[in-house]
Design an enzyme around this catalytic site. Structure first.
Site, PDB file in Angstrom:
ATOM      1  N   GLU A   1       0.821  -1.212   0.000  1.00  0.00           N
ATOM      2  CA  GLU A   1       0.000   0.000   0.000  1.00  0.00           C
ATOM      3  C   GLU A   1       0.858   1.267   0.000  1.00  0.00           C
ATOM      4  O   GLU A   1       0.501   2.271  -0.632  1.00  0.00           O
ATOM      5  CB  GLU A   1      -0.953  -0.022   1.196  1.00  0.00           C
ATOM      6  CG  GLU A   1      -2.025  -1.097   1.056  1.00  0.00           C
ATOM      7  CD  GLU A   1      -2.985  -1.145   2.223  1.00  0.00           C
ATOM      8  OE1 GLU A   1      -4.119  -0.676   2.073  1.00  0.00           O
ATOM      9  OE2 GLU A   1      -2.581  -1.656   3.290  1.00  0.00           O
TER      10      GLU A   1
ATOM     11  N   GLU B   1      -4.387  -8.968   3.963  1.00  0.00           N
ATOM     12  CA  GLU B   1      -5.017  -8.518   5.207  1.00  0.00           C
ATOM     13  C   GLU B   1      -6.268  -9.297   5.588  1.00  0.00           C
ATOM     14  O   GLU B   1      -6.574  -9.468   6.773  1.00  0.00           O
ATOM     15  CB  GLU B   1      -5.361  -7.027   5.112  1.00  0.00           C
ATOM     16  CG  GLU B   1      -4.162  -6.096   5.211  1.00  0.00           C
ATOM     17  CD  GLU B   1      -3.520  -5.800   3.877  1.00  0.00           C
ATOM     18  OE1 GLU B   1      -2.745  -4.836   3.786  1.00  0.00           O
ATOM     19  OE2 GLU B   1      -3.790  -6.535   2.898  1.00  0.00           O
TER      20      GLU B   1
END
Length: 720
Positions: free
Chosen positions: A115, A135
């Site tokens: 990210e 995640e």
């Protein structure tokens, strides 16, 4: 260990190289984010900086967000400890900053690491770099803009697939998809990235802000169709878990209302999910699995594992051939011994089929398969056992047979050789009582199918040496298993804990509850199959043999059902002959067999435990509780007796060995989630009606009375 920090060096070319340091995988700790913000702001203000390159220390970009922070949140229920990364750092400072940034990624670029890279304006990668957003496997979603930027860079379908499966891709594929701008050799990474950043600054290359892109999203109607299909799949593959659907909702928010709105919703939903029972359970299992590698008085006394290059397996049946498959796939030479040529040939053929099956599913290359198959040899006697490092006995559960085998192998094998048994229930002291090599005797309990199931239960007696335990742990890790060290008692840790599982199901069946309804509710709870289909798959002979062991060891809490004997007398043996509670036909899904119902009725008549002769009225939730609360109860006895080093070991073992749903945290963690008080009261009520099978253990009673979690600290003594 090096302290987490962020450094910045500005070259004569005007490029600021910002490096974050937190070995071994550059986990993104809170101080890393603070350091990135500080250095980025400094670079933005400096007149001698034209562009920025972001990289991680030591040949790895980042393994992702520091999961220790999740543990703190779970202990305090305080989400304020989570840093504002998505809006403040990645969006405002990095992506919307006035100076272009290029990420240099190598080795690992996962989770929050990817990210960060997505927030840069280009990404240069080394070959074979892992890129992924895993995640969801921890019960949350990408929380630093990944749900918005990844679809805009690689397209909606592929981005959804990467997030829903938590599976990484390699940088080579990332380049084809548009996630990576260039793949270059490691030694050229910084040089190429610096020039790329300058080219952006000087408008020779495009200044691409991922959040602003829409060209790969497709039309709104196309996006809705992709999301609709994804939701349908998720409802089948990720039942009971909120994070998958929540992630799709957040992705849709960004597509419909724009990337910035998606970022804001992502941040809010992330905070909700991190407090969920699902995230708590998955994070608990993550840390619990790490903890299994630490065994007091074994891993902390300075010993090193000895090399195990050659292993002999006695018995080439289902378990023996599966164990052999695992070993040869990890370059360990294997000798399989059988009692006759027919059995031996069958065992070797099973190993071949296991390995070729991996090739057919494209999980193994043919050349590696050929190498693995060249490392297995079949024998009919002990003549080749003279130089083996370990023997694993994997014959039927017959005490005299096992005792004779251990007498034989003690004579023929070298003095350093580890003598292991794959028994699932029999006390190791009984198996090895006629030998004089008690320090080398150990349990190596694999779970079926042995080349697939990830758990290796290592059973030690009072006399097993620390060296033998350490060696077997090392072998387990080599063959990609998770070793859990437990004590020596009937059933050991996993099967001992779960022996009431099948008996509870039999109890309910004899109380008049439909067997297929029981299976359905256990599947709805999260196990892959129900207890009756599990009995069909294992074979009734196994259930009867192990039942006798438990009946002898724990006569005070056994439910004796005639149902299995009645099924065998009627010519049924589960999947082995295609007839059990279900009908089994090749190429078809198992389906309920109505003709078994009269047999179940006969069992009910013989046991005669239905109140007033009528089936009990029971809710779906009560079915789950009456099946699983006795399992928690037995887990409490296992904990009380010190069979496991720590309570969380039993959680790992239940997830990896019995397919207990990982998102529920394992059997003990789930017990705490439900509450010891509720479990105790329920068991006490049922025991008053139905007898000792449901009688609460003293450990459970004490913890319920004092309000102490079942996962509280234990003595680390191992039972004998």
């Amino acid at each position: 260990m090096a302290k987490a920090k962020v450094t910045m060096e500005v070259g004569n070319d005007g490029v600021a190289v910002i490096t974050f340091v937190n070995p071994p995988v550059n986990a993104l700790a809170i101080q890393i984010f603070a350091g990135l913000k500080e250095k980025w702001n400094e670079a933005a203000m400096r007149n001698d900086v034209k562009a920025i390159v972001l990289t991680g220390y030591g040949g790895r970009f980042s393994g992702g967000f520091d999961i220790n922070v999740f543990e703190k949140v779970h202990k305090t229920d305080d989400v304020s400890v989570l840093p504002d990364v998505s809006v403040d750092l990645v969006t405002n400072i990095m992506e919307d900053g006035k100076k272009p940034a290029v990420a240099v990624v190598e080795g690992l670029c996962l989770g929050g690491g990817l990210e960060l890279a997505l927030g840069c304006h280009a990404r240069i990668a080394a070959p074979r770099t892992q890129l992924g957003l895993p995640e969801l496997s921890l019960g949350v979603l990408p929380g630093s803009g990944g749900t918005q930027r990844l679809p805009r860079l690689i397209g909606l379908s592929k981005a959804i697939d990467m997030m829903m499966t938590s599976k990484p891709i390699m940088s080579e594929e990332g380049e084809k998809l548009g996630l990576i701008d260039a793949v270059v050799p490691s030694k050229e990474l910084l040089k190429v990235a610096r020039q790329w950043a300058l080219d952006i600054a000087e408008r020779r290359k495009p200044w691409m802000r991922a959040l602003h892109r829409t060209d790969k999203i497709g039309s709104l109607s196309e996006a809705h169709e992709v999301l609709k299909l994804a939701r349908k799949q998720v409802k089948q593959t990720a039942r009971n878990m909120p994070q998958h659907l929540a992630c799709l909702d957040v992705i849709e928010e960004g597509i419909v209302h724009g990337g910035y709105n998606g970022i804001l919703k992502e941040a809010k939903v992330f905070e909700d999910l991190v407090l969920s029972d699902t995230s708590r359970g998955l994070v608990h299992v993550f840390f619990a699995q790490r903890a299994t590698s630490k065994v007091p008085n074994v891993t902390d006394i300075g010993l090193k594992p000895r090399p195990v290059k050659k292993v002999a397996i006695i018995g080439g049946g289902l378990m023996g051939s599966g164990i052999a498959t695992s070993l040869v796939l990890s370059n360990i030479f294997v000798i399989i011994k059988e009692i006759n040529p027919e059995y031996l040939q069958k065992g070797i053929k099973t190993v071949e089929a296991n390995i070729q099956g991996l090739v057919a599913r494209k999980k193994l290359q043919q050349d590696k398969a050929n190498k693995a198959l060249s490392m297995v040899k079949g024998v009919l006697d002990y003549s080749e056992f003279k130089d083996v490092d370990m023997v694993i006995e994997a014959v039927i559960e017959n005490v005299p047979l096992k005792q004779q085998i251990f007498i034989d192998i003690e004579k023929i094998c070298p003095p350093h050789c580890i003598l292991a048994s794959n028994t699932s229930t029999i006390d190791l002291n009984v198996i090895g009582q006629k030998t004089s090599s008690q320090d080398r005797i150990i349990g190596a309990h694999f779970f079926s199918p042995a080349h697939v199931m990830p758990l290796l239960e290592i059973i030690r007696t009072e006399k097993t040496s620390a060296q033998a335990i350490l060696d077997l742990m090392a072998v387990g890790k080599t063959i990609k298993k998770v070793p859990v060290v437990v004590g020596n008692c009937t059933g050991f840790a996993v099967n001992r804990t779960f022996f009431p599982y099948a008996q509870s199901a039999q109890f309910l069946a004899n109380l008049g509850v439909d067997v297929y309804r029981i299976d359905a509710q256990i599947i709805n709870f999260g196990l892959p199959i129900g207890p009756f289909q599990l009995q069909d798959l294992a074979g009734y002979g196994v259930a009867i043999a192990t039942g006798k062991e438990y009946s002898s060891a724990f006569p005070d809490r056994i439910f004796m059902s005639p149902l299995l004997d009645l099924l065998i007398k009627s010519g049924r043996n589960g999947k082995n002959n295609g007839k059990g509670y279900y009908i089994y036909k090749k190429g078809e899904k198992p389906r309920p067999d109505p003709s078994v119902l009269p047999i179940i009725e006969e069992s009910r008549r013989l046991t005669n435990i239905m109140p007033g002769g009528k089936p009990i009225s029971i809710t779906d939730q009560e079915i789950v509780e009456m099946i699983l609360f006795p399992v928690v109860n037995e887990a409490c006895r296992v904990l009380d007796e010190g069979v496991v080093v720590r309570a969380s070991d039993l959680d790992v073992a239940s997830v990896l060995g019995m397919s207990f749903p990982s998102y529920r945290g394992g059997i003990v963690f789930w017990g705490d989630t439900v509450g010891a008080g509720h479990i105790y009261k329920s068991l006490r009520k049922w025991s008053e009606v139905y007898g000792n099978f449901f009688k609460p253990s003293k450990f459970l009673e004490e913890r319920a009375a004092k309000g102490i979690p079942l996962l509280g600290k234990l003595f680390t003594d191992i039972c004998n």
